[in-house]
Design a protein around this motif. Structure first.
Motif, PDB file in Angstrom:
ATOM      1  N   HIS A 251     -48.170  28.890  23.855  1.00 52.77           N
ATOM      2  CA  HIS A 251     -46.775  29.311  23.707  1.00 52.77           C
ATOM      3  C   HIS A 251     -45.849  28.591  24.683  1.00 52.77           C
ATOM      4  CE1 HIS A 251     -48.876  32.720  21.776  1.00 52.77           C
ATOM      5  NE2 HIS A 251     -47.780  32.837  21.055  1.00 52.77           N
ATOM      6  N   GLY A 252     -46.252  28.591  25.955  1.00 47.47           N
ATOM      7  CA  GLY A 252     -45.409  27.975  26.972  1.00 47.47           C
ATOM      8  C   GLY A 252     -45.239  26.480  26.784  1.00 47.47           C
ATOM      9  N   GLU A 253     -46.264  25.836  26.270  1.00 42.37           N
ATOM     10  CA  GLU A 253     -46.229  24.390  26.064  1.00 42.37           C
ATOM     11  C   GLU A 253     -45.398  24.002  24.838  1.00 42.37           C
ATOM     12  OE1 GLU A 253     -49.451  20.828  25.014  1.00 42.37           O
ATOM     13  OE2 GLU A 253     -50.149  22.765  25.776  1.00 42.37           O
ATOM     14  N   LEU A 254     -45.409  24.846  23.815  1.00 41.18           N
ATOM     15  CA  LEU A 254     -44.813  24.473  22.534  1.00 41.18           C
ATOM     16  C   LEU A 254     -43.366  24.931  22.341  1.00 41.18           C
ATOM     17  CD1 LEU A 254     -47.835  25.313  20.188  1.00 41.18           C
ATOM     18  CD2 LEU A 254     -47.094  23.043  20.963  1.00 41.18           C
ATOM     19  N   LEU A 255     -42.924  25.951  23.074  1.00 44.38           N
ATOM     20  CA  LEU A 255     -41.642  26.564  22.752  1.00 44.38           C
ATOM     21  C   LEU A 255     -40.451  25.635  22.968  1.00 44.38           C
ATOM     22  CD1 LEU A 255     -40.019  28.935  21.794  1.00 44.38           C
ATOM     23  CD2 LEU A 255     -40.094  29.887  24.108  1.00 44.38           C
TER      24      LEU A 255
END
Length: 220
Positions: A35-39
């Motif tokens: 989540h943190g990488e893609l948002l």
């Protein structure tokens, strides 16, 4: 209005832009561990697709869950940061409501239920009279415990797909899309309805806890 919607309450990382009339750009990717990488790349992608910049955003809407702690907080913190930097309002919307609205737009008529994966062999769920009207508060339960209460109802979401023995009439979509979240938010704002505060709807305690017999050692 240029409303930025995002949700990280399910394994899907999803972002959309809505101009008050329709969704102008949307992107999502399913990956429960990134989540943190893609948002933020997803935000950049929808802005580029819409041919606009972040400073054109006038409103931010974020899915408040229910959802697992780690993934959910990524979206909430990001939304709060955008609101602070841009000096625009940040509001919340129940992720289950977004899924219900998406199912309605796909042709499903009520009554029905929505169930997402809560892990620990449980689901987050709620009942709906139609795609805009939730009739129960979001809850977390084991599928077998609610199968009788939802018998005969279509059940939307990944939670239904995971437990076909409890939810034999599973329907899509499995994960919320920010386009549906944005469209529902814009509809409610236009009708003068208040959205939720951008606070997480966890429904249960986080997995990480201080051990009961933890011994504090401090120097004298």
């Amino acid at each position: 209005m240029l409303l930025l919607a995002l949700d990280t309450a399910t394994p899907a990382v999803t972002v959309a832009l809505h101009d008050g009339t329709s969704v102008v750009a949307e992107y999502g990717q399913v990956d429960a561990r990134r989540h943190g990488e893609l948002l933020l790349p997803a935000v950049d992608r929808v802005l580029a697709e819409a041919g606009t910049k972040l400073d054109a955003v006038t409103d931010v809407v974020v899915g408040v869950g229910p959802g697992p702690y780690t993934g959910l907080r990524v979206g909430l913190v990001t939304a709060a940061t955008f609101g602070s930097v841009l000096s625009v309002p940040v509001q919340g919307l129940c992720t289950l409501d977004g899924l219900a609205y998406a199912a309605g737009r796909a042709g499903l008529q009520g009554p029905f239920a929505v169930a997402t994966d809560a892990r620990r062999k449980e689901v987050y769920w709620a009942r709906y009279e139609d795609c805009r009207t939730r009739v129960t508060e979001p809850a977390v339960d084991r599928p077998a415990e609610i199968a009788g209460a939802l018998a005969g109802l279509p059940v939307v979401g990944a939670g239904a797909a995971l437990y076909p023995e409890a939810f034999p009439d599973a329907r899509g979509p499995e994960h919320v899309g920010a386009g549906a979240l944005a469209a529902l938010a814009a509809e409610r704002v236009a009708a003068g309805e208040e959205l939720l505060p951008p606070r997480p709807l966890y429904l249960r305690r986080p997995d990480a806890q201080v051990p009961k017999n933890y011994k504090v050692v401090t120097p004298k």
